[in-house]
Design an enzyme around this catalytic site. Structure first.
Site, PDB file in Angstrom:
ATOM      1  N   GLY A   1      -3.580 -14.329  14.031  1.00 40.14           N
ATOM      2  CA  GLY A   1      -3.712 -14.600  12.484  1.00 40.14           C
ATOM      3  C   GLY A   1      -5.159 -14.615  12.086  1.00 40.14           C
TER       4      GLY A   1
ATOM      5  CB  CYS B   1     -10.030 -12.444  20.845  1.00 39.88           C
ATOM      6  SG  CYS B   1      -8.905 -11.498  19.894  1.00 39.88           S
TER       7      CYS B   1
ATOM      8  CG  HIS C   1      -8.772  -9.941  25.101  1.00 39.55           C
ATOM      9  ND1 HIS C   1      -8.040 -11.115  24.961  1.00 39.55           N
ATOM     10  CD2 HIS C   1      -8.445  -9.366  23.528  1.00 39.55           C
ATOM     11  CE1 HIS C   1      -7.514 -11.335  23.766  1.00 39.55           C
ATOM     12  NE2 HIS C   1      -7.878 -10.380  22.925  1.00 39.55           N
TER      13      HIS C   1
ATOM     14  CD  GLU D   1      -8.691 -11.957  28.492  1.00 41.86           C
ATOM     15  OE1 GLU D   1      -7.612 -11.437  27.613  1.00 41.86           O
ATOM     16  OE2 GLU D   1      -9.863 -12.083  28.189  1.00 41.86           O
TER      17      GLU D   1
END
Length: 373
Positions: free
Chosen positions: A232, A258, A344, A346
């Site tokens: 969102g 993020c 990201h 990860e």
């Protein structure tokens, strides 16, 4: 081949454009959301379970989806988060020995509508030219007018707060209780592999709901704070922004990924904006401006921070740039142990290009503990 007489299906975009395909398996119905695409060759199960994709219809650009099945450990959250799946060729049979189920069964378990046999190259090209927009996928191919009416009522992603839809309802712990360091993580759509990366670095994490106050986060007596990824528009998250300001004021180490990156920018008075079609894939090139090294990164976002405002901010330094469009992909505060990245680390597409970011967070934690001891 299975399902020789599969039902016809369509994708109806908000501007009236229609693409046709066929329903995967025997499922019927309609699914609404913002249509977007991911260019990754692998990782479809992780994509489908990533909370950052909540409310989106996912177009996969790889020609074959489902060919390596699914595995119970390859999830980023509890359940599927995308609103629906659009692909070219759907594989009902899988060939990976390590898989424990088919993608068809996985989708059925989570009641997800998927359509295949779509000209995804044409659809992705259309999105790239015209931008991400709301859409519906449906087996109601003879009810175009009715679908248009329903689609018109779906809210735009701009201004839409979704973190509350995916955040944990109650705090929980991750990692070993006797770990050396403690981290308070604000869950605005957190991925499991982020928690794994922190736990592997000797951290015991307490994960809190998105609207948790700073005082509650602080009560855990953490050595550092973490702002997660999530779905969102970041701007409606006023409570999270206010909490982030207090974390910054405390002087404690803070790391954001993020959506957390966008929240950190907003907490510093830097605005965000909705991108034309976003960044979603596992091969996005990033330049680390601090080291001069390039990184291959995983990205999943439809919003970005204002680069010009970040460059003009006296307390902010841009640390990373996206090499395709020069958007700001990382920032840090000049006089506080606070930093964030838009991508990201990860997800490990490099696979180790960006793992140092977790190490940097731990360095900040160790340094801060020494200073405050």
């Amino acid at each position: 081949m299975k399902y020789q007489t599969r039902k016809k299906a369509l994708i109806l975009l908000a501007d009236g454009t229609i693409f046709y395909g066929k329903a995967v398996g025997g499922k019927e119905g309609s699914a609404f959301g913002e249509v977007c695409f991911n260019t990754g060759m692998t990782g479809y199960q992780e994509i489908f379970t990533d909370p950052s994709y909540f409310g989106q219809l996912m177009v996969t650009t790889n020609a074959h989806i489902g060919n390596y099945g699914t595995h119970k450990d390859e999830v980023e959250s509890e359940g599927i988060k995308i609103a629906g799946l659009i692909c070219r060729n759907f594989s009902y049979h899988y060939s990976r020995p390590a898989a424990d189920d088919s993608l068809e069964s996985f989708l059925d378990q989570h009641n997800l509508l998927a359509i295949s046999d779509v000209d995804t190259r044409a659809l992705v090209s259309y999105i790239r030219d015209n931008g991400a927009m709301n859409a519906v996928i449906s087996t109601e191919v003879d009810n175009i007018d009715g679908l248009k009416e329903q689609l018109a009522k779906v809210p735009d992603m701009k201004g839409l707060e979704l973190a509350s839809k995916v955040s944990t309802k109650a705090p929980y712990f991750f990692g070993k209780e006797d770990a050396t360091y403690k981290v308070s993580a604000l869950d605005i759509g957190i991925k499991k592999n982020i928690l794994r990366n922190l736990a592997e670095r000797d951290c015991y994490i307490k994960v809190f709901p998105y609207n948790t106050s700073f005082e509650e986060l602080q009560a855990f007596q953490p050595d550092g704070y973490f702002l997660s990824n999530g779905p969102g528009d970041p701007e409606p998250l006023n409570e999270v922004i206010a909490t982030t300001k207090k974390i910054i004021e405390s002087g404690a180490p803070l790391f954001g990924i993020c959506l957390g990156h966008q929240i950190l920018a907003l907490a510093n008075g830097i605005s965000t904006y909705k991108m034309h079609h976003g960044h979603r894939g596992i091969n996005h090139p990033i330049m680390n401006l601090l080291t001069g090294k390039g990184e291959i990164t995983s990205q999943n976002h439809g919003f970005a921070i204002n680069r010009e405002e970040a460059e003009a901010h006296p307390e902010i330094e841009i640390t990373h740039l996206h090499l395709n469009d020069k958007t700001a992909a990382g920032i840090r505060m000049r006089n506080k142990p606070v930093f964030s990245v838009q991508y990201h680390p990860e997800a490990s597409p490099g696979p180790h290009d960006a793992s140092y970011l977790f190490d940097d967070f731990l360095k900040n934690i160790k340094s801060h503990k020494l200073q405050t001891a």
